[in-house]
Design a protein around this motif. Structure first.
Motif, mmCIF file in Angstrom:
data_model
loop_
_atom_site.group_PDB
_atom_site.id
_atom_site.type_symbol
_atom_site.label_atom_id
_atom_site.label_comp_id
_atom_site.label_asym_id
_atom_site.label_seq_id
_atom_site.Cartn_x
_atom_site.Cartn_y
_atom_site.Cartn_z
ATOM 1 N N HIS A 193 -4.845 -5.713 -4.837
ATOM 2 C CA HIS A 193 -4.109 -5.597 -6.109
ATOM 3 C C HIS A 193 -2.647 -6.018 -5.983
ATOM 4 C CE1 HIS A 193 -7.462 -3.315 -7.935
ATOM 5 N NE2 HIS A 193 -6.898 -3.671 -9.061
ATOM 6 N N THR A 194 -2.120 -6.103 -4.777
ATOM 7 C CA THR A 194 -0.724 -6.530 -4.596
ATOM 8 C C THR A 194 -0.615 -8.049 -4.556
ATOM 9 O OG1 THR A 194 -0.908 -6.533 -2.194
ATOM 10 C CG2 THR A 194 -0.219 -4.454 -3.231
ATOM 11 N N LEU A 195 -1.768 -8.744 -4.562
ATOM 12 C CA LEU A 195 -1.903 -10.190 -4.398
ATOM 13 C C LEU A 195 -1.704 -10.638 -2.941
ATOM 14 C CD1 LEU A 195 -0.339 -11.578 -7.711
ATOM 15 C CD2 LEU A 195 -2.725 -11.077 -7.179
ATOM 16 N N GLU A 196 -1.745 -9.676 -2.018
ATOM 17 C CA GLU A 196 -1.751 -9.997 -0.588
ATOM 18 C C GLU A 196 -3.185 -10.327 -0.187
ATOM 19 O OE1 GLU A 196 -0.167 -8.119 3.658
ATOM 20 O OE2 GLU A 196 -0.545 -6.790 1.967
ATOM 21 N N THR A 197 -3.357 -11.310 0.697
ATOM 22 C CA THR A 197 -4.699 -11.667 1.144
ATOM 23 C C THR A 197 -5.247 -10.574 2.060
ATOM 24 O OG1 THR A 197 -3.973 -12.881 3.104
ATOM 25 C CG2 THR A 197 -4.115 -14.134 1.057
ATOM 26 N N ILE B 172 -4.625 -9.135 -13.125
ATOM 27 C CA ILE B 172 -4.815 -9.045 -11.675
ATOM 28 C C ILE B 172 -6.103 -8.299 -11.347
ATOM 29 C CG2 ILE B 172 -3.851 -8.062 -9.535
ATOM 30 C CD1 ILE B 172 -1.051 -8.789 -10.698
ATOM 31 N N ASP B 173 -6.397 -7.243 -12.094
ATOM 32 C CA ASP B 173 -7.618 -6.484 -11.841
ATOM 33 C C ASP B 173 -8.855 -7.345 -12.117
ATOM 34 O OD1 ASP B 173 -8.836 -3.793 -11.227
ATOM 35 O OD2 ASP B 173 -9.716 -4.162 -13.189
ATOM 36 N N ASP B 174 -8.830 -8.107 -13.211
ATOM 37 C CA ASP B 174 -9.939 -9.021 -13.510
ATOM 38 C C ASP B 174 -10.147 -10.013 -12.371
ATOM 39 O OD1 ASP B 174 -10.611 -7.963 -15.957
ATOM 40 O OD2 ASP B 174 -9.801 -9.605 -17.160
ATOM 41 N N LEU B 175 -9.057 -10.586 -11.891
ATOM 42 C CA LEU B 175 -9.148 -11.612 -10.842
ATOM 43 C C LEU B 175 -9.753 -11.062 -9.560
ATOM 44 C CD1 LEU B 175 -5.730 -13.490 -11.225
ATOM 45 C CD2 LEU B 175 -7.983 -14.336 -11.885
ATOM 46 N N ILE B 176 -9.258 -9.906 -9.113
ATOM 47 C CA ILE B 176 -9.681 -9.459 -7.783
ATOM 48 C C ILE B 176 -10.995 -8.673 -7.790
ATOM 49 C CG2 ILE B 176 -7.287 -9.440 -6.977
ATOM 50 C CD1 ILE B 176 -7.601 -6.408 -6.760
#
Length: 623
Positions: free
Chosen positions: A354-358, A413-417
């Motif tokens: 959720h932080t956009l970290e891989t 972001i939630d949708d994406l991850i």
């Protein structure tokens, strides 16, 4: 050349990269922004506009969090419109036409005035990774630059391939080369990658158009602005857009080139944006329609260049030209450049937290089109969140995560991850289940305190928000506490064909009636006197009206959000072994093992995970 290790390196200076660099630097981190061409910082690669349906809410949220997109949009706007005004306030969406050249210039000037931020122009060809941790980047000249965190915002440049008819050539944008090396290295590190497509329409010479044959589309009579700060002012003058239509003749001319179209002859294999299709895709998919709208958008105050919105295409340039000359008002059109399609690499975003970290490489963040999204606003919001979290990671502070009930950015972001995306993802109001809470008018109430807590939103921002909230709350309370007699109320009610009252009652109840507006209740002397005494501006009046009229809906949605947020509190251990839960479906076990949801609530939103799978998890967690 680079003597120190940076806290944050941002690769790419589009909308995502610019917001990421600004956020990290404003949080006090030494930041380096590396891009292939410093002249193209925050370039509007496609249409010259910011905001729109759901996107306008995102720009307001970026501004409330202390990002720059709203300020830049206001300073460089040539037209403002609040879309969907005929619907409820949850659907209202601000949008501006921008001056393309001024937009990029204003972004660069803002970034150059940002402390802790350095710049470097060169292509990044690789990453420095040791033991699953990012350590820096390598440039095409072989220079190694060390960093504690890296944010990749490569846009359409990763192995970008441009298509115009039968012609194809490498490029990340018209006139700019593509970036190579990073995809291959990430795949070697274990990342999954894919290809996506987007397109853009021809740009034409406005002097060659007959605007008299088109329908004028002026801006709002009383324009507003994006930013909640005092740094910008609403427009005093505006430029109009225009609208025209394609026709069956235009469609027939376009069809003549279908056999030479890379979309139909198999050259383009990747998927383009469903909600922004090319003109050839539109006439193919909607064969029953004999015309489509085209919006003729000026590119700035002084330039004659015009953007033909709705005519995105990768057809051969001679076909584009011939067809466009058959459009009303375009009979003598001259091209600045033809439209084209572009294919590029992306990385399915289920590989992120959720932080956009891989998940694979610690300290490496992805933001923007590299995650499979489309749109400046979607990219900018991801850049902001990635920049914030890269800085917080360096400072060893708690991560910054927005819930679905707190922001459109949280939904995005939630949708994406959790769900991933196989086609370019675009935000819509329908994607947000709490859209009554996530309105464009209250983004500062929702998000400025959160941003202030991490040190991004300024003290001035916070004070301004608190003052506005205090005044709006007090005005709502005034309506709840102030009575009005039948003699005062009935003339106003009867004028609006609303049932008269027989006894005195609170103003709140009258104001809540669908037919009664703020302008109507201002006929009551007590109301007008209160407004003048407390110096209430347009923002506060609008906020009060929404809170009175939609109080029932807002309360109901808050209760629903609170119920679901309880599941957000139920954390799933980081390396939880789903295979030991024998009652889980095979699909749920496979999906959750791959995506690694952080909470029960996130797990419930993964495609293929059923309510019974969630029940199994809850029982195991002792709930």
């Amino acid at each position: 050349m680079f003597e120190k290790e940076y806290d944050v390196i941002v690769v790419g200076a589009g909308h995502a990269g610019s917001e990421a660099a600004a956020a990290a630097a404003n949080l006090g981190c030494s930041t380096l922004l590396i891009t292939m061409n410093l002249q193209n910082i925050a370039q509007m690669s496609c249409n010259p506009a910011m905001g729109g349906i759901a996107k306008g809410q995102i720009v307001r949220e970026i501004d409330a969090l202390g990002g720059y997109s709203g300020i830049v949009s206001d300073k460089t706007a040539i037209q403002f419109k609040m879309l969907n005004k005929s619907k409820g306030p949850a659907m209202w969406s601000p949008r501006v036409q921008s001056d393309r050249m001024r937009f990029a210039e204003e972004w660069r000037l803002l970034l150059e005035q940002t402390e802790h931020l350095d710049f470097y122009q060169e292509m990044v060809g690789g990453l420095i990774v040791n033991d699953g941790k990012i350590c820096g980047v390598k440039t095409s000249l072989g220079i190694e630059v060390r960093a504690k965190t890296v944010v990749l915002t490569n846009g359409t440049f990763l192995n970008g391939l441009i298509h115009i008819g039968e012609k194809q050539f490498g490029g990340g944008r018209a006139g700019e080369k593509s970036a190579t090396g990073i995809t291959e290295q990430l795949v070697d590190l274990g990342f999954d990658s894919g290809r996506m497509k987007t397109g853009t329409p021809p740009r034409v010479d406005g002097r060659s158009l007959a605007y008299s044959k088109m329908i004028e589309q002026p801006g709002d009579e009383h324009p507003e602005k994006f930013s909640y700060s005092d740094a910008t002012k609403p427009l005093l003058e505006q430029r109009s857009c225009h609208m025209t239509y394609t026709s069956t003749q235009v469609h027939d001319l376009l069809r003549e080139g279908f056999d030479r179209s890379p979309m139909f002859n198999g050259r383009i294999k990747s998927i383009g944006p469903r909600y922004c299709p090319s003109i050839e895709d539109k006439i193919n998919r909607f064969a029953d329609k004999d015309r489509h709208q085209l919006f003729v958008e000026p590119e700035g105050w002084n330039t004659v260049e015009v953007y033909v919105n709705g005519f995105s295409t990768s057809l051969p340039e001679d076909v584009q030209f011939k067809a466009l000359r058959s459009v009303a008002g375009f009979e003598k059109v001259k091209f600045f450049r033809p439209g084209y399609a572009i294919e590029y690499d992306y990385f399915p975003p289920t590989q992120l937290t959720h932080t956009l970290e891989t998940k694979l490489v610690s300290g490496l963040f992805f933001a923007g089109q590299i995650n499979g999204t489309t749109g400046y606003e979607e990219a900018a919001s991801q850049g902001l969140i990635a920049g914030i979290n890269a800085a917080l990671k360096v400072k060893e502070k708690e991560a910054f995560i927005l819930k679905r009930s707190e922001a459109y950015i949280g939904v995005l972001i939630d949708d994406l991850i959790t769900k991933g995306t196989e086609e370019p993802y675009r935000m819509f109001t329908s994607r947000a289940e709490y859209r009554t809470l996530l309105r464009q008018d209250n983004a500062d109430f929702r998000l400025t305190p959160k941003s202030f807590d991490i040190g991004l939103a300024s003290v001035e921002r916070m004070k301004r928000m608190e003052e506005k909230e205090k005044k709006a709350t007090a005005f709502v309370q005034f309506f709840k506490e102030t009575s009005v007699s039948p003699d005062e109320a009935n003339p106003v009610l009867e004028a609006k064909n609303s049932s008269p009252v027989k006894q005195s009652g609170k103003m709140f109840k009258l104001f809540a009636r669908p037919q009664i507006t703020l302008e109507d209740v201002r006929n009551f002397e007590k109301v007008e006197a209160y407004i003048k005494e407390h110096h209430l501006d347009k923002e506060i009046l609008e906020q009060t009206e929404i809170q009175v009229k939609y109080s029932g809906y807002i309360e109901k949605e808050k209760n629903n959000a609170d119920k679901l947020n309880r599941l957000e509190e139920v954390k799933i251990p980081k390396n939880f072994d789903y295979t030991k839960l024998k009652s889980l479906s095979y699909e749920a076990c496979e999906k959750m093992s791959r995506i690694k949801p952080a909470t029960i609530s996130q797990a419930s939103r993964i495609s293929g995970v059923s309510p019974s799978d969630i029940s199994v998890l809850l029982v195991y967690m002792g709930r």
